[in-house]
Design a protein around this motif. Structure first.
Motif, PDB file in Angstrom:
ATOM      1  N   THR A 111       0.835  -1.200   0.000  1.00  0.00           N
ATOM      2  CA  THR A 111       0.000   0.000   0.000  1.00  0.00           C
ATOM      3  C   THR A 111       0.873   1.254   0.000  1.00  0.00           C
ATOM      4  O   THR A 111       2.054   1.206   0.363  1.00  0.00           O
ATOM      5  CB  THR A 111      -0.911   0.050   1.242  1.00  0.00           C
ATOM      6  N   ALA A 112       0.268   2.371  -0.383  1.00  0.00           N
ATOM      7  CA  ALA A 112       0.997   3.640  -0.400  1.00  0.00           C
ATOM      8  C   ALA A 112       1.465   4.019   1.002  1.00  0.00           C
ATOM      9  O   ALA A 112       2.586   4.525   1.186  1.00  0.00           O
ATOM     10  CB  ALA A 112       0.116   4.743  -0.985  1.00  0.00           C
ATOM     11  N   ASP A 113       0.622   3.776   2.015  1.00  0.00           N
ATOM     12  CA  ASP A 113       1.028   4.114   3.385  1.00  0.00           C
ATOM     13  C   ASP A 113       2.203   3.258   3.856  1.00  0.00           C
ATOM     14  O   ASP A 113       3.049   3.722   4.632  1.00  0.00           O
ATOM     15  CB  ASP A 113      -0.154   3.947   4.350  1.00  0.00           C
ATOM     16  N   GLU A 114       2.272   2.023   3.395  1.00  0.00           N
ATOM     17  CA  GLU A 114       3.430   1.200   3.745  1.00  0.00           C
ATOM     18  C   GLU A 114       4.703   1.784   3.147  1.00  0.00           C
ATOM     19  O   GLU A 114       5.752   1.816   3.797  1.00  0.00           O
ATOM     20  CB  GLU A 114       3.225  -0.241   3.267  1.00  0.00           C
ATOM     21  N   ILE A 115       4.619   2.261   1.911  1.00  0.00           N
ATOM     22  CA  ILE A 115       5.787   2.887   1.282  1.00  0.00           C
ATOM     23  C   ILE A 115       6.180   4.141   2.058  1.00  0.00           C
ATOM     24  O   ILE A 115       7.366   4.403   2.298  1.00  0.00           O
ATOM     25  CB  ILE A 115       5.515   3.221  -0.195  1.00  0.00           C
ATOM     26  N   ARG A 116       5.187   4.915   2.478  1.00  0.00           N
ATOM     27  CA  ARG A 116       5.489   6.127   3.257  1.00  0.00           C
ATOM     28  C   ARG A 116       6.151   5.771   4.588  1.00  0.00           C
ATOM     29  O   ARG A 116       6.954   6.540   5.125  1.00  0.00           O
ATOM     30  CB  ARG A 116       4.212   6.933   3.496  1.00  0.00           C
TER      31      ARG A 116
END
Length: 345
Positions: A282-287
């Motif tokens: 997910t995008a939040d995991e990348i962040r």
């Protein structure tokens, strides 16, 4: 401490009917942990690991989780992990205590090794590794509910560092350096709540993935993994920084540093793209990747570095952490570049 005597005593507590012929130190000499090859009179061989930093309870907890994981992983990873020796159906762990000396020993079956990855990977190798790790993380996810619970969390480790900073500032450097460490602890704890972390899955992670810790088949499929120094139950993201180093343009190096740069290389994005195909991110995991990196530096380099790394590495890495690694966290990592490359929002 007489390490050979401790190993001898540990084995006698396990099976005194087998006589040890020789004990050979095969340690990598990077950490304070010691690894030995034990050869018996009948030519049987086992591997012993001796450790004396951290807490015995965590050492015991981790090895019992790893043993449950190794027994429950399904094909094609059913034989990937080194197996500990059992006694009375439990991982046999010997504890040596004498005054202030406190050390622990666990025995392993010798690990079969296939091929090591080359020091520098080409694009096809990077793609294959990304796919393999995606599959392995999925396999770990499937068995997360049948392994013992863990008492360690990222938050408790950072709290522990904060307590040490308050208790004895001098051992961490100058006032300015201590203020820097306090700031990054606070940033980590504050940012934990920004990325919907309650949705992140907690699985078994090994963190220290370097080329010397695992082997692959000629088809580049994972074959065996050993060295469990930084094992924990946590977010899969903690593994990613080390894979960025494995696939980096610089490649594997004898003299190493923990700079953040590899996580911004196109080669790491290629790894993540292949991983994402089999195990979506997910995008939040990348962040959160930069927080996983920040945690690694604060916990494993600053808090535990002088206990885990040999002295020459500990001093080098801790000086670099204060001068290079921590100042680069918020400056040199841009999650949005990776998010765009993965087609996430």
């Amino acid at each position: 401490m007489d390490f050979h005597l401790i190993i001898q005593s540990a084995w006698e507590g396990y099976d005194k009917s087998k006589t040890i012929r020789s004990i050979d130190d095969i340690s990598a000499m990077v950490s304070t942990n010691h690894v030995y090859r034990i050869t018996f009179d009948d030519d049987d061989i086992v591997i012993a690991k001796l450790s004396f930093f951290g807490k015995f309870e965590h050492f015991k907890e981790d090895h019992r989780i790893i043993q449950a994981l190794s027994n429950n992983l399904l094909y094609p990873f059913e034989n990937l992990l080194s197996k500990s020796l059992l006694k009375n159906n439990r991982v046999y762990i010997y504890r040596y205590k004498n005054g202030k000396d406190d050390a622990w020993v666990v025995f392993y079956n010798p690990t079969r090794m296939a091929e090591r990855l080359p020091r520098r990977l080409d694009d096809e190798m990077i793609k294959k590794l990304g796919s393999q790790i995606g599959k392995f993380h999925k396999a770990c996810s499937r068995v997360k509910n049948v392994v013992p619970k863990s008492s360690k969390t990222l938050r408790t480790d950072i709290y522990d560092l904060q307590r040490q900073l308050e208790k004895d500032e001098a051992k961490f450097g100058s006032r300015a350096q201590v203020d820097l460490l306090k700031y990054h602890c606070e940033q980590f704890l504050k940012n934990r709540s920004r990325y919907n972390m309650s949705s992140f899955e907690i699985i078994p992670v090994f963190i220290d993935w370097n080329i010397g810790n695992f082997s692959v088949t000629p088809e580049l499929e994972l074959f065996s993994r050993w060295d469990y120094d930084w094992f924990r139950m946590s977010y899969r993201l903690l593994d990613f920084y080390f894979f960025s180093r494995v696939v980096s343009d610089a490649g594997d190096r004898t003299v190493f540093s923990y700079v953040i740069g590899p996580m911004m290389e196109d080669r790491f994005i290629l790894f993540l793209q292949e991983y994402h195909k089999v195990n979506p991110i997910t995008a939040d995991e990348i962040r959160f990747l930069k927080e996983a990196y920040r945690f690694f530096i604060l916990n494993y380099v600053i808090k535990d570095g002088k206990y885990f790394f040999s002295e020459q590495y500990a001093k080098k890495l801790q000086a670099e952490a204060l001068e290079i690694y921590l100042p680069s966290v918020d400056r040199d990592f841009d999650a949005e570049i990776i998010i765009k490359a993965l087609g996430l929002e």
